[in-house]
Scaffold this active site. Structure first.
Site, PDB file in Angstrom:
ATOM      1  N   LEU A  42      12.086  35.584 -16.020  1.00  0.00           N
ATOM      2  CA  LEU A  42      12.058  34.477 -15.062  1.00  0.00           C
ATOM      3  C   LEU A  42      13.408  34.424 -14.357  1.00  0.00           C
ATOM      4  CD1 LEU A  42      10.343  31.500 -16.977  1.00  0.00           C
ATOM      5  CD2 LEU A  42       9.531  32.571 -14.874  1.00  0.00           C
ATOM      6  N   ASP A  43      13.388  34.219 -13.029  1.00  0.00           N
ATOM      7  CA  ASP A  43      14.624  34.070 -12.259  1.00  0.00           C
ATOM      8  C   ASP A  43      15.366  32.809 -12.699  1.00  0.00           C
ATOM      9  OD1 ASP A  43      14.046  36.331 -10.771  1.00  0.00           O
ATOM     10  OD2 ASP A  43      13.111  35.208  -9.130  1.00  0.00           O
ATOM     11  N   PRO A  44      16.683  32.747 -12.473  1.00  0.00           N
ATOM     12  CA  PRO A  44      17.444  31.542 -12.832  1.00  0.00           C
ATOM     13  C   PRO A  44      16.891  30.265 -12.199  1.00  0.00           C
ATOM     14  CG  PRO A  44      18.943  33.349 -12.361  1.00  0.00           C
ATOM     15  CD  PRO A  44      17.571  33.840 -12.005  1.00  0.00           C
ATOM     16  N   ARG A 178       7.916  34.496  -5.043  1.00  0.00           N
ATOM     17  CA  ARG A 178       8.740  34.246  -3.847  1.00  0.00           C
ATOM     18  C   ARG A 178       8.394  35.217  -2.717  1.00  0.00           C
ATOM     19  NH1 ARG A 178      13.755  37.516  -5.162  1.00  0.00           N
ATOM     20  NH2 ARG A 178      13.555  37.996  -7.383  1.00  0.00           N
TER      21      ARG A 178
END
Length: 304
Positions: A42-44, A178
């Site tokens: 998971l991205d920050p 995204r």
């Protein structure tokens, strides 16, 4: 229970600002053990379900990463960034105004199997180099499109005044939400940027089953961490169950083929995977294969 004996799946609700690696690093400190891994980056910016694998369960992490995921994502129309989310620098802008019906209609086109070009700010490797390393050096390279599947896609809300909205999606492994939002904006004749992302399900694991760092720290202080862990076989609930006889279990322990008479419930389809137990204890994932002599046998696919 000594920390070295911990084994199982810990469902974390990843906080914003942490990378998946950060979560693993913090848990290593809390639990005082090294053998910890995660199943699905998971991205920050993102929050939500992050399955963490502890002890012998780390061998199952790749299976979790391969499962479908559900997300709730927030987006804003009218601008794009180099990261395709609001952590990046604005690269393009548009004054075009989009109506609710137009957004809903455009979103529907992204359902199903498709090819997606991964973003430059991603861990995908091209010619042995991670794209985000190249992006940070100001370089952009050609990225081959990859097959992904959007199983479900729903516009939950859209504010025409603010040109902001939220969507829910269920997607296959390797899908960048995204990028999905970026492409959605382009399809509308404008731009779109993701401003929030919450993973609400990973495989069969829902957000409601997750815990935070505070809960893990309390459990560690009370020597109750084992109570937070799910058994490794919970990851494989969609696979059929095969129960071995004593003889079958002995053969499996040596890596030998197990014959059908020793494996109750063994699937009768070549290459099928199954959960394998002996006396109610989970042993491994097994795979059905055709024997040289004809007929089917059960082979060790992965031990945990």
């Amino acid at each position: 229970m000594p920390n070295s004996e911990f084994s199982g799946i810990l469902l974390m609700d990843k906080p914003q600002g942490f990378t998946s690696h950060d979560v693993v690093a913090k848990l290593r400190g809390i639990l005082r053990m090294r053998r910890i891994g995660h199943g699905g980056t998971l991205d920050p910016l993102a929050t939500g379900v992050l399955p963490v694998f502890i002890g012998g369960a780390t061998k199952a992490a790749d299976f979790a990463a391969a499962q479908d995921k559900e997300y709730i994502a927030g987006f804003t129309l009218g601008f794009a960034t180099d990261t395709q989310d609001t952590t990046g620098q604005t690269t393009e802008q548009s004054a075009l105004r989009v109506r609710h019906g137009e957004a809903e209609a455009a979103l529907a086109r992204f359902l199903g199997e498709q090819e997606q070009v991964p973003p430059m700010y991603s861990a995908v490797k091209v010619n042995g180099q991670k794209l985000y390393d190249l992006a940070r050096k100001g370089r952009e390279v050609e990225r081959p499109a990859r097959p992904v599947t959007v199983h479900e896609l729903e516009l939950l809300s859209f504010d025409e005044d603010g040109q902001t909205g939220t969507l829910r999606c269920v997607v296959s492994k390797g899908t960048y939400v995204r990028t999905l939002i970026h492409d959605f904006g382009v399809s509308l004749g404008t731009f779109a940027c993701m401003h929030s992302l919450r993973r609400t399900r990973s495989g069969t694991f829902p957000i409601e089953s997750c815990v935070d760092f505070a809960a893990v720290e309390r459990a560690a202080a009370e020597n109750a961490v084992a109570g937070l862990l799910l058994p490794t076989d919970r990851l494989f609930e969609s696979y059929p169950v095969t129960e071995l006889t004593d003889e079958g279990a002995q053969r499996a322990s040596r890596g030998a083929v197990v014959f059908p008479r020793m494996a109750a419930g063994m699937p009768e389809t070549e290459n099928a995977l199954c959960r394998v137990y002996h006396s109610g204890r989970f042993l491994m994932l097994g795979q059905v294969r055709t024997l040289d002599m004809g007929g089917l046998g059960l082979f060790v696919y992965k031990r945990f």
